[in-house]
Design an enzyme around this catalytic site. Structure first.
Site, mmCIF file in Angstrom:
data_model
loop_
_atom_site.group_PDB
_atom_site.id
_atom_site.type_symbol
_atom_site.label_atom_id
_atom_site.label_comp_id
_atom_site.label_asym_id
_atom_site.label_seq_id
_atom_site.Cartn_x
_atom_site.Cartn_y
_atom_site.Cartn_z
ATOM 1 N N THR A 375 0.907 -1.068 0.010
ATOM 2 C CA THR A 375 0.073 0.200 0.142
ATOM 3 C C THR A 375 0.904 1.173 -0.064
ATOM 4 O OG1 THR A 375 -1.577 -1.292 1.292
ATOM 5 C CG2 THR A 375 -1.675 1.384 1.313
ATOM 6 N N ASP A 417 -9.053 -8.957 1.779
ATOM 7 C CA ASP A 417 -9.585 -8.160 3.030
ATOM 8 C C ASP A 417 -10.811 -8.683 3.507
ATOM 9 O OD1 ASP A 417 -7.271 -6.767 3.520
ATOM 10 O OD2 ASP A 417 -7.882 -4.982 2.432
ATOM 11 N N SER A 447 -8.018 -1.157 6.496
ATOM 12 C CA SER A 447 -7.441 -0.484 7.462
ATOM 13 C C SER A 447 -6.770 1.061 7.208
ATOM 14 C CB SER A 447 -6.365 -1.338 7.942
ATOM 15 O OG SER A 447 -6.781 -2.517 8.557
ATOM 16 N N GLY A 467 0.645 -0.493 5.504
ATOM 17 C CA GLY A 467 1.089 -1.524 6.514
ATOM 18 C C GLY A 467 -0.129 -2.574 6.696
HETATM 19 O O1 DON Z 1 -6.896 -2.041 2.703
HETATM 20 C C1 DON Z 1 -6.223 -2.476 3.570
HETATM 21 O O2 DON Z 1 -6.306 -2.280 4.753
HETATM 22 C C2 DON Z 1 -4.923 -3.307 3.059
HETATM 23 N N1 DON Z 1 -5.388 -3.963 1.718
HETATM 24 C C3 DON Z 1 -3.776 -2.541 3.049
HETATM 25 C C4 DON Z 1 -2.739 -3.066 2.409
HETATM 26 C C5 DON Z 1 -1.344 -2.433 2.893
HETATM 27 O O3 DON Z 1 -1.388 -1.608 3.571
HETATM 28 C C6 DON Z 1 -0.100 -3.423 2.766
HETATM 29 N N2 DON Z 1 1.000 -2.402 2.835
HETATM 30 N N3 DON Z 1 2.031 -2.808 3.368
#
Ligand code: DON
Length: 563
Positions: A375, A417, A447, A467
């Site tokens: 992300t 997710d 998140s 994260g």
């Molecule tokens: O939307 C979310 O919470 C996750 N898909 C975010 C993924 C993420 O932050 C990966 N990064 N390190």
């Protein structure tokens, strides 16, 4: 390393590494009367700053930065994923844009269970079945409403970067090398830009002709250049090469949602963050309020007392995430109750300084038979005081690992997710149940926590991080580091961080986390697990006199660019 002073900049620390001939990573900037962009990649921040120079505002810049990230930061920057934007205009108007992916029409609750009812996380995490209907391009067009420049201009820096190529950083080279095998497993095309016979190294030029053509189609035809016509056809034929289920109709019907921001007060700050279907803002409100009951500012940053209070706030908030949070268009939205003092004071009654609260006491644990990340965040403020915080994602590193053949972009693996089965952890170890179960067209719980703090009605902090589930807890710590522990932006971002999410019971801590805090808390029953890094936070702080202090996280290639 050398110091360079830019016109109008009070202080600029610039790291210039010989092997990245044209890549300069700028970690920290202090300026006044100029806009700044902080993102995961120097070339993407520069693309945003260039748009500010051309007369664009923060919303134009954040769109240009996202398009550029889709080229220079393929591990997470994207047009094949989704994200959330939180904006506060200099008029005081607050808004959010939800361009989260949706479950395809053919998705169903048990689609990731095998014949014996066992959850298969490989299906929800890798390959075509893991892909949610992408929202990013629709989100960029929805953002135009708040900008000043036409999309044709905002997308141009990305087209140039994809067409001419750019020197990759060492971090990107290492990641591309680690993923060569899995890219080949999930992609038949031999023309894929990300695979080559010899190992990638820093300074290699990455050219993405197919992606440049896709971006040109968007430039010429608008959102239809992605959701209809050639790009949509290529995406759907990519689905058909495996077990993908996204149809032309899913793409045509994708819609962004503008939602009322989640707002609450914390001390003398007014916090504006993302509501459901991101759990981010809600968790942030719960954690700040609960730790506020113990007057967190009485303790030292990262001391055993402060960390214990915060772990317990995180534990209770994440137990609520698993039980109550999901897409508000599909479930009852209990946000108002979950962030009320009436509810939270009661929830906090079981806090005890003498020992860790067992997770089973604060939430319903569904026992599971033993079954067997990426992300990116952008913070922007323009010279007129408009602020934008955007977090965007493919979910895992390079998402599903599937590149749309002929169109040159990675597709997300956001379906993971969802709670694919009650109690089965997703790739971040998060569990959930009915509220976050899969249904056609539903958005999977996120998140991501793009957040803007206001003081006296004006932007004071713009912050966010990637994260997975560690996002809300990293944003939480970044905020209390400044507000309660009176740290500056640099220390707040780069100080060692920790994370707890109810389940598992262990607390994650970065390698340089204070050992004395860990041993004091271990004596009270807390179990710590060392992790390499938590988050990559991009923070902008603006003081009462309009001085801007922008910091890009030291954990990656993250970089600040000034207008
Ligand atoms: O939307 C979310 O919470 C996750 N898909 C975010 C993924 C993420 O932050 C990966 N990064 N390190």
């Amino acid at each position: 390393m050398k110091n360079i002073f830019l016109a109008g900049a009070l202080l600029v620390c610039q790291f210039s590494w010989a092997q990245y001939t044209d890549i300069n990573i700028v970690k920290e900037v202090k300026v006044k009367n100029k806009g700044v962009v902080v993102s995961a990649h120097p070339l993407a921040s520069e693309a945003g700053a260039k748009i500010l120079k051309m007369g664009g505002n923060a919303y134009d810049a954040v769109v240009a930065t996202q398009y550029a990230l889709a080229v220079v930061y393929p591990q997470a920057g994207n047009i094949g994923g989704g994200g959330f934007l939180v904006g506060v205009k200099n008029t005081g108007e607050k808004f959010t844009i939800d361009y989260r992916e949706t479950a395809p029409a053919k998705a169903s609750r048990d689609m990731y269970l095998d014949k014996k009812g066992k959850a298969n996380t490989d299906w929800s995490q890798n390959g075509r079945l893991a892909v949610g209907v992408p929202g990013s391009v629709a989100g960029f067009f929805a953002t135009l409403k708040y900008g000043k420049l036409p999309m044709k201009k905002l997308i141009q820096p990305a087209i140039d970067l994809a067409e001419k190529g750019f020197a990759i950083t060492e971090q990107e080279a290492n990641l591309l090398n680690v993923h060569q095998e899995i890219f080949q497993k999930h992609n038949a095309s031999t023309s894929m830009a990300f695979v080559k016979n010899t190992p990638w190294k820093a300074g290699d030029i990455l050219v993405q002709k197919e992606l440049a053509n896709t971006l040109k189609l968007i430039q010429q035809s608008g959102a239809k250049g992605f959701y209809e016509g050639k790009t949509a056809d290529l995406l759907v034929s990519e689905m058909k090469k495996g077990n993908g289920i996204i149809t032309l109709d899913d793409l045509k019907k994708y819609k962004v949602v503008e939602r009322k921001a989640l707002e609450f007060d914390y001390k003398d700050n007014h916090i504006v963050s993302m509501p459901l279907p991101s759990s981010g803002g809600l968790l942030l409100a719960q954690m700040l309020k609960m730790s506020g009951y113990e007057n967190l500012e009485k303790y030292q940053q990262n001391s055993a007392q402060a960390v214990q209070i915060m772990i317990e706030a995180e534990r209770r908030a994440f137990a609520d995430r698993a039980e109550y949070m999901g897409d508000p268009d599909f479930i009852e939205d209990k946000t108002a109750y979950l962030i009320s003092d009436e509810y939270l004071r009661n929830r906090w009654k079981s806090f005890n300084f003498n020992k860790a609260t067992p997770s089973s006491e604060v939430g319903k644990i569904i026992p599971q038979p033993k079954e067997s990340t990426e992300t990116t965040h952008i913070s922007v403020i323009d010279k007129d005081g408009n602020a934008a915080a955007v977090t965007t994602t493919l979910n895992g590193l390079y998402g599903s690992k599937v590149v749309v053949s002929g169109a040159g972009f990675f597709l997300n693996n956001e379906m993971d997710d969802f709670s694919i089965k009650p109690g089965v952890p997703n790739m971040f170890g998060a569990v959930g149940g009915e509220a976050n179960s899969i249904q056609p067209h539903k958005r999977m719980l996120s998140s991501m926590t793009p957040t803007i703090l206001l003081k006296n009605g004006k932007p004071y902090m713009v912050v966010g991080t990637p994260g997975g589930t560690t996002i809300p807890t990293s944003v939480y710590q970044s905020i209390v580091n400044v507000v309660d522990f009176k740290q500056n932006a640099n220390i707040s971002v780069n100080a060692p961080k920790f994370h707890h999410q109810w389940l598992p019971e262990t607390v994650m801590a970065e390698g340089n986390f204070p050992a004395t805090t860990i041993s004091e808390l271990a004596a009270k029953g807390y179990i710590f697990e060392k992790v390499r890094q938590l988050g990559r936070t991009e923070m902008i702080l603006i003081d009462d006199n309009g001085n801007i202090h922008a910091v890009a996280d030291g954990r990656g290639d993250d970089s600040v660019a000034v207008e």
